[in-house]
Design a protein around this motif. Structure first.
Motif, PDB file in Angstrom:
ATOM      1  N   LEU A 173      23.081  -5.061 -96.688  1.00  0.00           N
ATOM      2  CA  LEU A 173      24.055  -4.013 -96.890  1.00  0.00           C
ATOM      3  C   LEU A 173      25.173  -4.226 -96.007  1.00  0.00           C
ATOM      4  O   LEU A 173      26.305  -4.013 -96.318  1.00  0.00           O
ATOM      5  CB  LEU A 173      23.392  -2.402 -96.551  1.00  0.00           C
ATOM      6  N   LEU A 174      24.966  -4.689 -94.895  1.00  0.00           N
ATOM      7  CA  LEU A 174      26.114  -4.985 -93.596  1.00  0.00           C
ATOM      8  C   LEU A 174      27.032  -6.150 -94.180  1.00  0.00           C
ATOM      9  O   LEU A 174      28.094  -6.123 -94.452  1.00  0.00           O
ATOM     10  CB  LEU A 174      25.619  -5.359 -92.283  1.00  0.00           C
ATOM     11  N   ILE A 175      26.320  -7.105 -94.846  1.00  0.00           N
ATOM     12  CA  ILE A 175      27.030  -8.242 -95.373  1.00  0.00           C
ATOM     13  C   ILE A 175      27.889  -7.441 -96.616  1.00  0.00           C
ATOM     14  O   ILE A 175      28.934  -8.408 -96.860  1.00  0.00           O
ATOM     15  CB  ILE A 175      25.799  -9.019 -96.086  1.00  0.00           C
ATOM     16  N   LYS A 176      27.319  -6.857 -97.052  1.00  0.00           N
ATOM     17  CA  LYS A 176      28.288  -6.313 -98.595  1.00  0.00           C
ATOM     18  C   LYS A 176      29.544  -5.725 -97.813  1.00  0.00           C
ATOM     19  O   LYS A 176      30.543  -5.918 -98.463  1.00  0.00           O
ATOM     20  CB  LYS A 176      27.441  -5.102 -99.179  1.00  0.00           C
ATOM     21  N   GLU A 177      29.433  -4.947 -96.489  1.00  0.00           N
ATOM     22  CA  GLU A 177      30.693  -4.571 -95.894  1.00  0.00           C
ATOM     23  C   GLU A 177      31.727  -5.712 -95.478  1.00  0.00           C
ATOM     24  O   GLU A 177      32.853  -5.605 -95.494  1.00  0.00           O
ATOM     25  CB  GLU A 177      30.601  -3.730 -95.084  1.00  0.00           C
ATOM     26  N   LYS A 178      31.027  -6.822 -94.913  1.00  0.00           N
ATOM     27  CA  LYS A 178      31.876  -7.915 -94.567  1.00  0.00           C
ATOM     28  C   LYS A 178      32.262  -8.648 -95.903  1.00  0.00           C
ATOM     29  O   LYS A 178      31.725  -8.551 -97.020  1.00  0.00           O
ATOM     30  CB  LYS A 178      30.967  -8.749 -93.498  1.00  0.00           C
ATOM     31  N   ASP A 179      32.999  -9.677 -95.381  1.00  0.00           N
ATOM     32  CA  ASP A 179      33.487 -10.516 -96.563  1.00  0.00           C
ATOM     33  C   ASP A 179      32.426 -12.029 -96.897  1.00  0.00           C
ATOM     34  O   ASP A 179      32.962 -13.012 -96.771  1.00  0.00           O
ATOM     35  CB  ASP A 179      34.814 -11.098 -96.646  1.00  0.00           C
ATOM     36  N   VAL A 180      31.138 -11.502 -97.139  1.00  0.00           N
ATOM     37  CA  VAL A 180      30.518 -12.761 -96.915  1.00  0.00           C
ATOM     38  C   VAL A 180      30.149 -13.406 -98.349  1.00  0.00           C
ATOM     39  O   VAL A 180      30.248 -12.623 -99.313  1.00  0.00           O
ATOM     40  CB  VAL A 180      28.669 -12.499 -96.501  1.00  0.00           C
ATOM     41  N   ARG A 181      30.276 -14.730 -98.299  1.00  0.00           N
ATOM     42  CA  ARG A 181      30.348 -15.595 -99.614  1.00  0.00           C
ATOM     43  C   ARG A 181      29.128 -16.103-100.091  1.00  0.00           C
ATOM     44  O   ARG A 181      29.062 -16.084-101.419  1.00  0.00           O
ATOM     45  CB  ARG A 181      31.380 -16.577 -99.508  1.00  0.00           C
ATOM     46  N   GLY A 182      28.168 -16.008 -99.077  1.00  0.00           N
ATOM     47  CA  GLY A 182      26.842 -16.750 -99.694  1.00  0.00           C
ATOM     48  C   GLY A 182      25.797 -16.794 -98.860  1.00  0.00           C
ATOM     49  O   GLY A 182      26.137 -16.298 -97.351  1.00  0.00           O
ATOM     50  N   ILE A 183      24.628 -16.896 -99.148  1.00  0.00           N
ATOM     51  CA  ILE A 183      23.447 -16.494 -98.278  1.00  0.00           C
ATOM     52  C   ILE A 183      22.435 -18.020 -98.470  1.00  0.00           C
ATOM     53  O   ILE A 183      22.174 -18.213 -99.763  1.00  0.00           O
ATOM     54  CB  ILE A 183      22.588 -15.341 -98.533  1.00  0.00           C
ATOM     55  N   ILE A 184      22.110 -18.335 -97.428  1.00  0.00           N
ATOM     56  CA  ILE A 184      20.853 -19.351 -97.380  1.00  0.00           C
ATOM     57  C   ILE A 184      19.883 -18.950 -96.553  1.00  0.00           C
ATOM     58  O   ILE A 184      20.253 -18.832 -95.223  1.00  0.00           O
ATOM     59  CB  ILE A 184      21.627 -20.882 -96.776  1.00  0.00           C
ATOM     60  N   LEU A 185      18.722 -19.147 -97.216  1.00  0.00           N
ATOM     61  CA  LEU A 185      17.607 -18.767 -96.306  1.00  0.00           C
ATOM     62  C   LEU A 185      16.630 -19.620 -96.046  1.00  0.00           C
ATOM     63  O   LEU A 185      16.276 -20.356 -97.088  1.00  0.00           O
ATOM     64  CB  LEU A 185      16.949 -17.097 -96.720  1.00  0.00           C
TER      65      LEU A 185
END
Ligand code: PEP
Ligand code: MG
Length: 595
Positions: A173-185
């Motif tokens: 949810l925090l990522i939603k507020e920032k301008d995150v473009r992608g996630i790698i886990l």
């Protein structure tokens, strides 16, 4: 040591579609570092108070998040509700309080009690409980950061791509507020809440990327390809250009369908229909999700066979188990309907069956063949049962012609379920079972079959072939093979009517389901929904949304009176012409329906 300039490609599991290119941001988990020394006797009351204050603040924060999520990300609301329940769980609270009475600090009591419950849940090996464990972890981290006076927040560089071992729902949810473009886990649960959230947020994500954290130390830029599961560290200029081009093409295609995608499959007079996709390949699964299918209504498992990597033969149970688990996870939380192998002996290599039949489609096909070869049926049923642990799996039996066939499959399934229960292998005890209605025998017995199953799917391709006695693959009898033939329509009508008292879902999954001329009639006959090729989902939805169920019922009654496919087609064409005319005149008199 890796060369900084080298392009390095890793493969993971595509978890959320999309392509992102950006700067790397590594999210490292905070170490668990609570003091072990007992607190002073006279500090107990203050620690109890501190814990209660932190708990209340945590509840307030979650409520706040929930407010935001209602508009930004509705799928997160149930997760946050579950977290509130955890915060108010009397058992947890009592355990924490009593740990503080035993002179643990508030923070170490929280850590101890939450960790204990997390471990217990993880030991159950069930994905549902794994999610509960993640929720516990999220609440734990939140309370701890309040107690430690820390902020769960991190400053991200613009347009960054997060690389982490795993994420908690609130981090997403925090990522939603920032301008995150992608996630790698590095972790790999496709069905975990954070991954589902990333999907709802349309953030491209690839998971299960082993070694991502190590490579991230030697790279600045990375490409995430959430379609194929590729992750490219230090991409060259040429690679970046290729992926940008790929992204442009995908976006253009997606834009075209986006508008219809989010609209419900509902007729103009409010009749809601199911709209599922058929899947013949992994690409179909992704295309179905992208186009907004309600789930996979028909997965032709035989087309997912022929895996050249399998050393143990075509029906290797371990390979099937892995494949079905991956499929169920890939579309989760949408349902996926695994149809048992619908094979004819002639489609298989000699080493599997020696049988050669003069007329395979009237021979040992589908469930008949499986009941003859119980080891294959057993391997597949067990693999499906294992995949059902995700709770989004349905099972479909092909080529049914008798009650006995269904009873035999169910008996076998019950036996495996019993063994699984004893061995504590997780599975869905309420796995929905359905049958294909593809033969006149099945339609005429629909009233007997209905009370045995949870859903039915009309396979109009075969129903037409067997009703019309015309081989669906023989061009010489093309003329006879016609799903608009009143005999085929009568059988469809009869099935729906016979099943109605049992309230079962009856969908249709053959090519007829997406035929532009068929949709009104099928709605009028009372079908519950459609399962069509992913590429035809949106055009089918468009036609459903143009239909009027009441008018369609009149049309269906009329076509059932007719005696040839030509008459049926003419009646439907006339019906559509009149509707168009009505719409045009309504439009010109200013009473158009708003979309
Ligand atoms: C059908 O018979 O309509 C159907 C959907 O199954 P298949 O095309 O795989 O035989
Ligand atoms: Mg069929």
């Amino acid at each position: 040591m890796d060369n900084v300039a080298d392009e390095q490609k890793l493969k993971g599991i595509p978890a959320s579609p999309g392509i992102a290119i950006g700067q790397i941001f590594v999210l490292v988990e905070a170490p668990e570092r609570e003091q072990q020394e007992p607190i002073a006797e006279n500090a107990v009351a203050a620690e109890l108070q501190r814990f209660e204050k932190a708990r209340q603040q945590c509840a307030a924060e979650i409520e706040q998040f929930m407010q935001k999520a209602r508009s930004l990300l509705p799928s997160a609301v149930p997760i946050l509700e579950a977290q509130l329940l955890i915060l108010n769980d009397p058992l947890l609270l009592e355990e924490i309080t009593s740990a503080i009475y035993q002179r643990h600090s508030a923070a170490s009591a929280v850590l101890m009690v939450f960790n204990k419950h997390e471990k217990q849940l993880l030991r159950l090996r069930d994905p549902l409980f794994r999610d509960r464990a993640l929720d516990l972890e999220d609440v734990k981290d939140r309370i701890l950061s309040i107690l430690r006076n820390e902020q769960i927040s991190f400053s991200l560089p613009e347009k960054s791509i997060i690389i982490a071992h795993s994420l908690t729902p609130s981090e997403v949810l925090l990522i939603k507020e920032k301008d995150v473009r992608g996630i790698i886990l590095e972790s790999s649960s496709l069905t975990s809440h954070p991954v589902m959230l990333a999907r709802s947020l349309q953030i491209p994500a690839v998971i299960g990327v082993r070694d991502a954290l190590r490579l991230a130390q030697h790279a600045q830029t990375v490409i995430v390809d959430g379609y194929s599961g590729s992750v490219i560290f230090n991409p060259s200029e040429a690679t970046i250009a290729t992926y940008k081009q790929r992204r442009r093409l995908r976006r253009r295609a997606e834009q075209r369908i986006r508008k219809l995608k989010s609209l419900p499959s509902i007729t103009t007079d409010g009749c809601q229909l199911h709209l599922y996709a058929n899947a013949d390949s992994f690409e179909d699964l992704d295309a179905a999700v992208t186009a907004g299918a309600e789930g996979i209504g028909l997965l032709r498992t035989e087309l997912f066979l022929f895996n050249p990597d399998s050393n143990n033969g075509l029906f290797d149970e371990d390979a099937l188990t892995q494949q079905y688990g991956e499929i169920a996870a890939r579309v989760y939380p949408l349902p996926v309907t695994f149809r048992l192998f619908d094979l004819t002996a002639d489609k298989l290599p000699n080493k599997v069956f020696f049988l050669r039949e003069p007329n395979p489609s009237l021979g040992l096909r589908g469930v008949r063949l499986l009941l003859k070869h119980r080891s294959i049926l057993g391997a597949q049923l067990r693999a499906i049962l294992r995949a059902s642990q995700h709770r989004n799996v349905r099972l479909l039996i092909p080529m049914v012609t008798s009650v006995a066939e269904v009873l035999k499959v169910m008996k076998l399934l019950r036996r495996f379920a019993e063994t699984f229960r004893k061995q504590e292998i997780p599975f869905d005890p309420n796995l929905p079972i359905g049958i294909m209605i593809e033969t006149p025998a099945a339609t005429l017995l629909a009233h007997k079959l209905a009370p045995m199953v949870q859903f039915m799917s009309i396979g109009s391709n075969d129903l037409t072939q067997y009703t019309m006695a015309a081989d669906r693959d023989n061009a010489a009898v093309d003329f006879y093979y016609d799903p608009f033939h009143p005999a085929v329509l009568q059988l469809i009508a009869r099935t729906i009517e016979a099943v109605q008292p049992y309230g079962l879902e009856v969908t249709i999954c053959g090519e007829f389901a997406s035929h532009p001329l068929a949709i009104d009639t099928l709605i009028g006959l009372g079908i519950s929904g459609f399962s069509v090729a992913p590429s035809l989902l949106l055009s089918t939805k468009k036609r459903i949304r143009e239909a009027n169920a009441e008018d369609a019922r009149h049309l269906a009654r009329h076509v059932l009176e007719l005696s040839s496919p030509e008459e049926v087609r003419a009646a439907i064409t006339e019906f559509r012409r009149q509707r168009k005319q009505k719409q045009t005149s309504r439009y010109s008199s200013g009473k158009s329906r708003t979309a």
